[in-house]
Design an enzyme around this catalytic site. Structure first.
Site, PDB file in Angstrom:
ATOM      1  CB  THR A   1      35.484 -27.410  -1.025  1.00 50.57           C
ATOM      2  OG1 THR A   1      35.427 -28.698  -0.470  1.00 50.57           O
ATOM      3  CG2 THR A   1      34.750 -26.427  -0.175  1.00 50.57           C
ATOM      4  N   GLY A   2      35.389 -29.529  -3.653  1.00 52.43           N
ATOM      5  CA  GLY A   2      36.369 -30.331  -4.394  1.00 52.43           C
ATOM      6  C   GLY A   2      37.597 -30.413  -3.532  1.00 52.43           C
ATOM      7  CB  THR A   3      38.860 -29.123  -1.343  1.00 55.65           C
ATOM      8  OG1 THR A   3      37.956 -28.066  -1.354  1.00 55.65           O
ATOM      9  CG2 THR A   3      39.858 -28.898  -0.231  1.00 55.65           C
ATOM     10  CB  THR A   4      44.156 -30.318  -2.563  1.00 51.88           C
ATOM     11  OG1 THR A   4      43.802 -30.735  -3.881  1.00 51.88           O
ATOM     12  CG2 THR A   4      45.256 -31.217  -2.015  1.00 51.88           C
TER      13      THR A   4
ATOM     14  CE  LYS B   1      39.103 -24.701  -0.718  1.00 50.19           C
ATOM     15  NZ  LYS B   1      38.982 -25.563  -1.916  1.00 50.19           N
TER      16      LYS B   1
END
Lengths: 238, 243
Positions: free
Chosen positions: A31-34, A66
Site C-alpha cells: 500500500t505504501g500509504t499514509t 484502507k
C-alpha cells in the site's frame, strides 16, 4: 491431550504468512500509504489515502479502501502488504464478533488492540487502530513485530513523516470531532503531495459511541481543502 | 436381551444414550462427585467465600495435603469435589484459560467466561470417544468488575450460576441450610459464617481448624484463611468441634 487442550484454549486463527522482503517482493501489492488517526474527547478519526502501489513505483490501484470498521466502535487503517493485512482485518472482525456473541458485550479497545497485536505479529504491516469504549477514545499503533502502543494521535505508512509534520502541534489542540477530521485529512493531503506511494484521494472513518461511519474524499476535494473545510466533502457514507 | 444386559451395553460407551435418553457414565460421574467431601460457596455483597471439608484420613498425612480450594489467577478461585486427580486437571485447565485470556485480550477473565470455558471442556469428555467424563465437580468463584460471582460446573458440562450452593458428599443437606439461611444482602463475613455452618451440616460434630479450608475472594483477590483465622471463623459460625 494437554497440547490439544492448549491449542483449543488459544483458539486462534492461524496465519501462514509468506514473508516477502526487499526486491523479491516487487510483485506483491503494497500500500505504501499514509494513514492517520486522531482522537478527540469522545470520538476518533481514522483516515488513509486510496493508492496501492507496486514497490512504490507503479500505482496498481487508485481506489483502495484502507480504513475498515472491525468492531461496532472501532476502525482499522492498514499499510503494508495488502493480502495479509486484508486477511488480518477480516479475522479481527470475526474475533470481535465472536467475543460479543459469547459474552454479550463488545471487546474493550485495549482488548481489541491486544488481539490485533497478536494477529499482526509476523506480517509486514503498520496498523492504526482507532476506537471508542466506556473509557473514552483510543488510538493504537501496531506493527509487524507485534508492538501495541497507545497514543493520542499517530501516522503510519510511507508518508508518515510528512503526515506527522502536519499533526505535530495541531493534534493537541483538536477541540472536537470535526477538528480531528479536518486535521487528519490535511495530513493525508500533504503526504499525498510529496509521497509517491500515497494519493488518489482519501477515506476517513469517524468513530463515536454510536458507531463507525466511513466517507471518501476525491483528490479535488482534498486539494481544495483549507483548514475547517475539508470535512465538507462528498461524504458517501458506507 | 433382558434389561440388565441392555443397561450394560449403554454403560460401555460414554457417548451412548440409553433408550430413555440418559448417559449412564455421566450419571456415575455425578455419583463420584457425591463420594467426595463437600465444598460450599456463598456470595456476599462484597465478596465470595469458598469453604471445604478438608479432613485428613490419617493423622500421619501432612497438613495441607488435602487440596480442595485452588487459587486460579490470584483473583478467581475454584473448589473441587470428587476425584482429586480429575479435579486437579480441571483446575489446571482453568489456570491456563485465565492466563490465555490475559494474553489474548490483555484483560483478566471474569467468573462467567471462565466457568463456561471449563464447562465446555468438561462437556467434550461426555461426547468424545475413548474417554470418560470428569469425575469431579467445580465451584468457580471470584469478585470482578461485575461484582461477586459463583458458578458450578458439573460432570455433564453444564454451568450454573448460584448465590450460594454446595457440591460433594452431603451437598443436599448443606444446600438446605443455605436455602434457610441465605439473604441476598449479606456481607462477606456473614457469607463466611453461613458457608461454614452449611458445611458443618455434612459432618456429625463440627470441625477443628485443621479440618477445613476457607478462601475469601473479594476485590483484593483470592486469599485463603490461616489457622488462626479459621479457628475464629469456626467459633463465630458456632461449628467448632469441642476437642
Amino acid at each position: 491431550m494437554v497440547e490439544r487442550t492448549t491449542r483449543r484454549l488459544a483458539d486462534r486463527t492461524n496465519f501462514d504468512v509468506q514473508r516477502t522482503e526487499g526486491e523479491e517482493d516487487a510483485g506483491v501489492l503494497k500500500t505504501g500509504t499514509t494513514t492517520v488517526a486522531v482522537a478527540a474527547d469522545d470520538a476518533v478519526v481514522v483516515a488513509a489515502d486510496q493508492r496501492a502501489s507496486l514497490g512504490g513505483r507503479f500505482t496498481a490501484n487508485k481506489d483502495v479502501q484502507k480504513v475498515l470498521p472491525v468492531h461496532p466502535t472501532a476502525a482499522l487503517a492498514m499499510s503494508g502488504s495488502v493480502g495479509p493485512v486484508q486477511d488480518l482485518a477480516r479475522t479481527l472482525k470475526a474475533e470481535a464478533g465472536l467475543y460479543a456473541a459469547r459474552r454479550g458485550e463488545d471487546l474493550s479497545m485495549a482488548a481489541l488492540a491486544s488481539v490485533a497485536g497478536n494477529l499482526v505479529r509476523g506480517i509486514p504491516a503498520q496498523l492504526l487502530l482507532g476506537g471508542v469504549d466506556d473509557a473514552g477514545a483510543h488510538v493504537y499503533e501496531l506493527d509487524g513485530g507485534g508492538s501495541v502502543l497507545p497514543s493520542e494521535y499517530a501516522a503510519a505508512g510511507s508518508g508518515m513523516q510528512v503526515a506527522y509534520g502536519v499533526l505535530e502541534g495541531e493534534a493537541d489542540a483538536v477541540a472536537d470531532v470535526s477538528d480531528a477530521r479536518d486535521l487528519a485529512l490535511r495530513a493525508i493531503r500533504s503526504a499525498s503531495e510529496r509521497d509517491t506511494a500515497s494519493g488518489n484521494g482519501a477515506h476517513v472513518a469517524t468513530v463515536t459511541s454510536d458507531g463507525v461511519e466511513v466517507a471518501s474524499r476525491t483528490v479535488a476535494e482534498l486539494a481544495g481543502a483549507n483548514r475547517g473545510s475539508v470535512s465538507a466533502g462528498r461524504g458517501d457514507e458506507r | 436381551m433382558n434389561g440388565g444386559s441392555d443397561r450394560q451395553a449403554y454403560d460401555r460407551g460414554v457417548s451412548v444414550f440409553s433408550p430413555d435418553g440418559r448417559l449412564y457414565q455421566v450419571e456415575y460421574a455425578r455419583e463420584a462427585v457425591r463420594n467426595g467431601t463437600a465444598v460450599v460457596g456463598v456470595c456476599g455483597s462484597n465478596g465470595v467465600v469458598l469453604a471445604a471439608d478438608a479432613r485428613t484420613r490419617s493423622p500421619l498425612l501432612a497438613d495441607g495435603s488435602v487440596e480442595k480450594l485452588h487459587d486460579v489467577d490470584g483473583r478467581l478461585g475454584a473448589a473441587t469435589a470428587g476425584h482429586v486427580a480429575d479435579g486437579r486437571r480441571l483446575v489446571e485447565f482453568a489456570r491456563r484459560r485465565a492466563q490465555t485470556e490475559r494474553l489474548r485480550y490483555d484483560e483478566p477473565i471474569d467468573v462467567a467466561s471462565l466457568s463456561t470455558a471449563v464447562a465446555d471442556h468438561v462437556q467434550e469428555a461426555t461426547q468424545a470417544g475413548g474417554t470418560r467424563p470428569f469425575g469431579a465437580g467445580l465451584l468457580v468463584a471470584g469478585t470482578t468488575s461485575d461484582g461477586p460471582g459463583l458458578f458450578e460446573v458439573d460432570p455433564s458440562g453444564s454451568p450454573s450460576e448460584w448465590h450460594a450452593t454446595a457440591i460433594g458428599g452431603g451437598a443436599t443437606t448443606a444446600r438446605e441450610r443455605l436455602e434457610d439461611g441465605y439473604d441476598r444482602g449479606i456481607d462477606v463475613l456473614a457469607a463466611r459464617d453461613l458457608a461454614l455452618s452449611a458445611l458443618a451440616e455434612t459432618v456429625d460434630d463440627g470441625f477443628a481448624p485443621a479440618d477445613v479450608s476457607v478462601a475469601v475472594l473479594d476485590g483484593d483477590g483470592y486469599r485463603s484463611l490461616d489457622d488462626g483465622e479459621r479457628a475464629s471463623a469456626l467459633d463465630e459460625a458456632g461449628v467448632r468441634r469441642a476437642s
